[in-house]
Design a protein around this motif. Structure first.
Motif, PDB file in Angstrom:
ATOM      1  N   SER A 128     -22.320  -8.401  19.235  1.00  0.00           N
ATOM      2  CA  SER A 128     -21.332  -8.852  19.827  1.00  0.00           C
ATOM      3  C   SER A 128     -22.033  -9.623  21.397  1.00  0.00           C
ATOM      4  O   SER A 128     -23.038  -9.588  21.643  1.00  0.00           O
ATOM      5  N   GLU A 129     -21.206 -10.713  21.456  1.00  0.00           N
ATOM      6  CA  GLU A 129     -21.722 -11.681  22.319  1.00  0.00           C
ATOM      7  C   GLU A 129     -20.083 -12.200  23.339  1.00  0.00           C
ATOM      8  O   GLU A 129     -19.088 -11.733  22.739  1.00  0.00           O
ATOM      9  N   ILE A 130     -20.603 -12.489  24.612  1.00  0.00           N
ATOM     10  CA  ILE A 130     -19.200 -13.374  25.266  1.00  0.00           C
ATOM     11  C   ILE A 130     -19.350 -14.216  25.275  1.00  0.00           C
ATOM     12  O   ILE A 130     -20.098 -15.127  24.799  1.00  0.00           O
ATOM     13  N   VAL A 131     -18.462 -15.008  24.926  1.00  0.00           N
ATOM     14  CA  VAL A 131     -17.764 -16.229  24.275  1.00  0.00           C
ATOM     15  C   VAL A 131     -16.787 -16.753  26.092  1.00  0.00           C
ATOM     16  O   VAL A 131     -17.700 -18.845  26.243  1.00  0.00           O
TER      17      VAL A 131
ATOM     18  N   VAL B 297     -12.095 -12.028  29.692  1.00  0.00           N
ATOM     19  CA  VAL B 297     -13.627 -11.601  28.833  1.00  0.00           C
ATOM     20  C   VAL B 297     -13.231 -12.169  27.310  1.00  0.00           C
ATOM     21  O   VAL B 297     -12.299 -11.417  26.791  1.00  0.00           O
ATOM     22  N   ARG B 298     -12.932 -13.673  26.749  1.00  0.00           N
ATOM     23  CA  ARG B 298     -13.389 -13.471  25.688  1.00  0.00           C
ATOM     24  C   ARG B 298     -15.008 -13.348  24.157  1.00  0.00           C
ATOM     25  O   ARG B 298     -15.983 -13.804  25.229  1.00  0.00           O
ATOM     26  N   ILE B 299     -14.736 -12.850  24.053  1.00  0.00           N
ATOM     27  CA  ILE B 299     -16.145 -11.985  22.376  1.00  0.00           C
ATOM     28  C   ILE B 299     -15.886 -11.952  21.346  1.00  0.00           C
ATOM     29  O   ILE B 299     -15.012 -12.461  21.109  1.00  0.00           O
ATOM     30  N   ARG B 300     -17.025 -12.352  20.383  1.00  0.00           N
ATOM     31  CA  ARG B 300     -17.180 -12.177  19.732  1.00  0.00           C
ATOM     32  C   ARG B 300     -17.770 -11.287  18.852  1.00  0.00           C
ATOM     33  O   ARG B 300     -19.300 -11.131  19.303  1.00  0.00           O
ATOM     34  N   VAL B 301     -17.321 -10.244  18.398  1.00  0.00           N
ATOM     35  CA  VAL B 301     -17.949  -9.382  17.146  1.00  0.00           C
ATOM     36  C   VAL B 301     -18.499  -9.337  16.016  1.00  0.00           C
ATOM     37  O   VAL B 301     -17.992  -9.706  15.515  1.00  0.00           O
ATOM     38  N   HIS B 302     -19.864  -9.073  15.695  1.00  0.00           N
ATOM     39  CA  HIS B 302     -20.678  -9.613  15.058  1.00  0.00           C
ATOM     40  C   HIS B 302     -20.409  -7.809  14.038  1.00  0.00           C
ATOM     41  O   HIS B 302     -20.299  -8.518  12.022  1.00  0.00           O
ATOM     42  N   ARG B 303     -20.103  -7.273  14.365  1.00  0.00           N
ATOM     43  CA  ARG B 303     -20.511  -6.156  13.103  1.00  0.00           C
ATOM     44  C   ARG B 303     -19.295  -4.562  13.776  1.00  0.00           C
ATOM     45  O   ARG B 303     -20.266  -4.638  14.822  1.00  0.00           O
TER      46      ARG B 303
ATOM     47  N   PRO C  64     -15.448  -6.240  13.256  1.00  0.00           N
ATOM     48  CA  PRO C  64     -16.357  -7.213  13.237  1.00  0.00           C
ATOM     49  C   PRO C  64     -14.978  -8.686  13.507  1.00  0.00           C
ATOM     50  O   PRO C  64     -13.408  -8.238  13.188  1.00  0.00           O
ATOM     51  N   GLY C  65     -14.558  -9.540  14.850  1.00  0.00           N
ATOM     52  CA  GLY C  65     -13.634 -10.668  15.104  1.00  0.00           C
ATOM     53  C   GLY C  65     -14.197 -10.986  16.434  1.00  0.00           C
ATOM     54  O   GLY C  65     -14.601 -10.685  17.685  1.00  0.00           O
ATOM     55  N   ASP C  66     -12.982 -11.628  16.433  1.00  0.00           N
ATOM     56  CA  ASP C  66     -12.692 -11.881  18.340  1.00  0.00           C
ATOM     57  C   ASP C  66     -11.627 -11.371  18.984  1.00  0.00           C
ATOM     58  O   ASP C  66     -10.367 -11.001  18.701  1.00  0.00           O
TER      59      ASP C  66
END
Length: 449
Positions: A307-310, A335-341, A377-379
């Motif tokens: 995941s990452e912080i957007v 905090v907006r994040i994006r989860v990849h798995r 996964p998702g935003d």
């Protein structure tokens, strides 16, 4: 203390360093079991006899090409993960280990508090060990007799001073060892992480004494895992990793590099406002609000992390973006994040720091036992609401995300600077970071702010 030799640097004249480490390597031979240490030379002799080359030993490079100087009166903090070579380096400096290569020069009397168990004979009493330590440093028995009362008072271990050291608890050992180290008039004090086993009151007592020794011009080498200790007590930091000097410089730079490497080693990404790659930017909105946003593609930012912080935005409880608050108001960190798995056990964190990068408070969903459940996964958007019951000052916000899927915390993404807020000072409320509500009583008469 004898005057130090003078070295000329261009038009400037500066005293020679009290500690000089030049291109130091330390290599240890590794054996599978103690018996192998004795048997291997015999085996190699047999191999030579039958015409075979000797079997090369397994080697471990604890230090590689380490170089630095420490000036008179300077306090240098050494930081690094376990196994990075910190304790080995200190032992070479104080002379209990010999470098495999390179030169170490030390000028002046060195007093050392190394890892627990080093320095004292467990069969001797505490008093006998104090006298032995003084004799090793060249001090006479009469000098140590004169110092004994102050050493006993500072250590505060009571009648145990006349008991064998092998009967001591780890805290008692450290109390006596530290008290001895600081009272033998050292020019250079070397302290390993042994202070970590002492109780809080004694740690505070030791750090207060270190402050006093700094004011007296004693050079200090301090190994620590605490970035706050490095920032508060040291003039300079040295970051060791796998036996090499990664960075030797300002403490804030060393702490930042160390923290960033911890994230990177765990497969995460560090997002910094001041990177040359400009991984983050401050996006100025029409209403003057400032949002910290990522400007790199997800794959470039997160480098394979789950995941990452957007973006991060600082607001009040009414949803307005603000950076100035009054005492007692609530700050909302969006905090907006994006989860990849899929993440089985996600962990979200927030930290409040001083402008000097000293951690004032930190919290995570893990240590607060907030079970947020698996994340697909998702935003997503999460927020922290923080009550600003702080004294008037500027506070820096940091955020991070990770997981505890394996049982241990693993970092994914971290923003050391996610913005700052100013808390307006209250009149007649004292100074500092905290904002307690004090009550003063004099002869039964109460006075409350």
């Amino acid at each position: 203390m004898a005057a130090l030799p003078i070295q000329a640097h261009g038009n400037e004249v500066a005293p020679a360093p009290v500690v000089s480490v030049r291109s130091v390597d330390k290599v240890f031979r590794i054996f599978g079991q103690p018996l192998e240490r004795l048997v291997q030379p015999i085996k190699n002799r047999i191999r030579r006899f039958v015409g075979l080359p000797p079997r090369p030993p397994r080697l471990f490079h604890a230090l590689r090409d380490v170089s630095f100087d420490i000036a008179s009166g300077e306090t240098v903090g050494i930081i690094g993960r376990n196994g990075s070579g910190k304790s080995t380096l200190l032992q070479i400096i104080v002379g209990t280990l010999r470098a495999s290569k390179g030169v170490v020069e030390v000028k002046g009397r060195v007093s050392a508090l190394l890892e627990l168990g080093a320095g004292f004979n467990p069969e001797f009493t505490g008093r006998e060990n104090v006298h032995l330590a003084g004799a090793i440093l060249g001090m006479s028995a009469s000098e140590m007799d004169r110092l004994m009362p102050v050493i006993e008072k500072f250590a505060d271990i009571g009648e145990f001073i006349d008991q064998p050291v092998k009967t001591y608890s780890s805290g008692m050992y450290v109390r006596l060892a530290f008290s001895t180290a600081i009272h033998v008039s050292p020019d250079i004090l070397v302290v390993d992480e042994a202070l970590a086993v002492g109780d809080t009151a004694f740690q505070t007592k030791c750090l207060t004494r270190i402050r006093k020794m700094q004011s007296e011009g004693v050079s200090i080498i301090l190994v620590t895992h605490s970035t706050n200790t490095l920032l508060e007590y040291c003039d300079r930091g040295i970051y060791l990793r796998q036996g090499r000097v990664v960075l030797d410089g300002a403490c804030r730079d060393v702490v930042k590099r160390y923290a960033d490497d911890l994230v990177d080693e765990e497969g995460g990404a560090v997002i910094n406002m001041d990177d040359e790659a400009a991984t983050m930017r401050a996006n100025e909105r029409a209403d003057g609000a400032q949002i910290i946003e990522s400007v790199l593609e997800p794959a470039a930012v997160n480098n394979g992390a789950a995941s990452e912080i957007v973006s991060v935005e600082l607001r009040d409880v009414l949803g307005k973006t603000r950076t100035t608050f009054s005492y007692g108001e609530r700050l909302v960190v969006m905090v907006r994040i994006r989860v990849h798995r899929r993440i089985e056990a996600p962990c979200y964190g927030v930290q409040i720091k001083s402008v000097d990068d000293i951690a004032l408070w930190a919290g995570t969903t893990q240590n607060m036992q907030l079970d947020v459940g698996p994340t697909e996964p998702g935003d997503y958007t999460f927020r922290w609401e923080l009550g600003l019951d702080f004294a008037g000052n500027r506070y820096v916000i940091a955020v991070g995300i990770g997981d505890t899927d394996s049982g241990e915390y693993r970092r994914h993404s971290r923003i050391p600077y996610a913005g700052h807020v100013d808390v307006l000072p209250q009149p007649h409320s004292g100074h500092g970071w905290l904002a307690p509500t004090p009550l003063f009583v004099l002869d039964g008469e109460s006075y409350r702010k």
